[in-house]
Design a protein around this motif. Structure first.
Motif, PDB file in Angstrom:
ATOM      1  N   GLU A  13       0.700  -1.294  -0.062  1.00 25.31           N
ATOM      2  CA  GLU A  13      -0.222   0.028   0.032  1.00 25.31           C
ATOM      3  C   GLU A  13       0.883   1.078  -0.028  1.00 25.31           C
ATOM      4  O   GLU A  13       0.728   2.205  -0.783  1.00 25.31           O
ATOM      5  N   ASP A  25       2.624   1.806  -3.418  1.00 28.09           N
ATOM      6  CA  ASP A  25       1.709   2.459  -4.455  1.00 28.09           C
ATOM      7  C   ASP A  25       1.352   3.984  -4.201  1.00 28.09           C
ATOM      8  O   ASP A  25       1.315   4.738  -4.978  1.00 28.09           O
ATOM      9  N   LYS A  26       1.470   4.327  -2.819  1.00 32.91           N
ATOM     10  CA  LYS A  26       1.404   5.780  -2.556  1.00 32.91           C
ATOM     11  C   LYS A  26       2.852   6.553  -2.593  1.00 32.91           C
ATOM     12  O   LYS A  26       2.833   7.590  -2.017  1.00 32.91           O
ATOM     13  N   ARG A  36       0.841  -6.966 -11.457  1.00 35.55           N
ATOM     14  CA  ARG A  36       1.591  -6.130 -10.992  1.00 35.55           C
ATOM     15  C   ARG A  36       2.221  -4.931 -11.618  1.00 35.55           C
ATOM     16  O   ARG A  36       2.899  -3.906 -11.438  1.00 35.55           O
ATOM     17  N   VAL A  52       1.341  -1.406 -12.403  1.00 42.02           N
ATOM     18  CA  VAL A  52       1.650  -0.491 -11.216  1.00 42.02           C
ATOM     19  C   VAL A  52       3.172  -0.466 -10.768  1.00 42.02           C
ATOM     20  O   VAL A  52       3.388   0.693  -9.833  1.00 42.02           O
ATOM     21  N   MET A  53       3.849  -1.523 -10.908  1.00 42.90           N
ATOM     22  CA  MET A  53       5.133  -1.312 -10.509  1.00 42.90           C
ATOM     23  C   MET A  53       6.001  -1.745 -11.855  1.00 42.90           C
ATOM     24  O   MET A  53       5.696  -2.154 -12.697  1.00 42.90           O
ATOM     25  N   SER A  64       7.247   1.897  -7.334  1.00 48.03           N
ATOM     26  CA  SER A  64       5.877   2.105  -7.947  1.00 48.03           C
ATOM     27  C   SER A  64       5.882   3.067  -9.332  1.00 48.03           C
ATOM     28  O   SER A  64       6.785   4.135  -9.283  1.00 48.03           O
ATOM     29  N   THR A 105       4.022   5.351  -9.933  1.00 50.02           N
ATOM     30  CA  THR A 105       3.635   6.572  -9.524  1.00 50.02           C
ATOM     31  C   THR A 105       4.694   7.399  -8.894  1.00 50.02           C
ATOM     32  O   THR A 105       4.616   8.701  -8.575  1.00 50.02           O
TER      33      THR A 105
END
Length: 245
Positions: A76, A79-80, A95, A98-99, A210, A212
């Motif tokens: 979690e 991801d943030k 995955r 997102v990764m 991540s 992001t």
């Protein structure tokens, strides 16, 4: 005057290089979840995965900080972008959305852990028909296991929970990396359990970050280039040998 200018031509680049190395040195946060011997919060060196990451980043002028988290929370926070790196991750197709994954730095030999009295040996997926298999929540098992329609799966939150079920004959066996099993099996269960000679698979181990995280590409690049240098110098083998790999 000319001599002064000549000297400055050499002095200025040195100053700039030193300045840049300081400017671009970064600290990255690594999530540390218990998975001995790869991640071991009870050891001074934090386990082989953490030690390797620290070596790679330190050699390139960077540093790492450790943040202790359970696995689900680590996912979690990654991801943030609250943590930069997961240090020991199996590749899972979903995955990849997102990764980003590094090159593999180790391979986990996945074996079956069974009751000592059980003659079971793994040869092919057909051997899993009608078997009750303990798996761990959030592990990225290969499709050849979870897609096996004739096996019965029981999900647990930890290896120890599954080992107790095997020892008490509530499930037939569980699956784990060989070194992880040997590092974590409780003494009171050790004489009740055994492992298969044949492995289910050898699963590559990666670091991830991540997508992001704006530093993600940098993180993967630093790790991959550092890993290559360790391989070429022979230092990777020395590091892994210290942990019995």
């Amino acid at each position: 005057m000319n001599q002064t200018i000549f000297n400055l031509k050499f002095i200025l680049p040195i100053i700039l290089v030193n300045f840049c190395s300081v400017t671009y040195a970064q600290n990255f946060t690594v999530a540390s979840y218990q998975w001995a011997p790869y991640i071991d919060n009870n050891k001074a060196n934090e386990g082989v995965s953490i030690a390797l990451i620290n070596e790679i980043f330190t050699r390139q002028g960077h540093s790492i900080s450790i943040k202790y988290l359970p696995w689900a929370r680590a996912l979690e926070d990654l991801d943030k972008a609250k943590v930069d790196i997961l240090p020991a991750v199996w590749l899972k197709e979903e995955r990849l959305k997102v990764m980003s994954y590094s090159d593999p730095y180790l391979y986990n030999r996945l074996i079956f852990i069974k009751s000592k009295q059980d003659p079971f040996e793994y040869h092919s997926s057909e051997d899993l028909n009608n078997k009750m298999i303990g798996v761990i929540r959030e592990y990225a098992y290969d499709g050849k296991i979870l897609d096996h329609s004739k096996a019965i799966f029981f999900v647990a939150d930890s290896l120890i929970s599954n080992l107790k079920k095997v020892a008490s004959h509530r499930i037939d066996f569980t699956i784990e990396d060989e070194y992880t099993y040997k590092a974590n099996v409780p003494k009171d269960l050790e004489n009740q359990l055994s492992i298969t000679n044949n492995a289910l698979d050898e699963t590559p181990l990666h670091i991830t970050c991540s997508n992001t995280n704006p530093q993600c590409k940098t993180i993967i690049s630093i790790f991959n280039s550092g890993l290559l240098k360790l391989k070429e110098s022979g230092d990777l083998s020395k590091i892994l040998n210290n942990f019995g790999e």
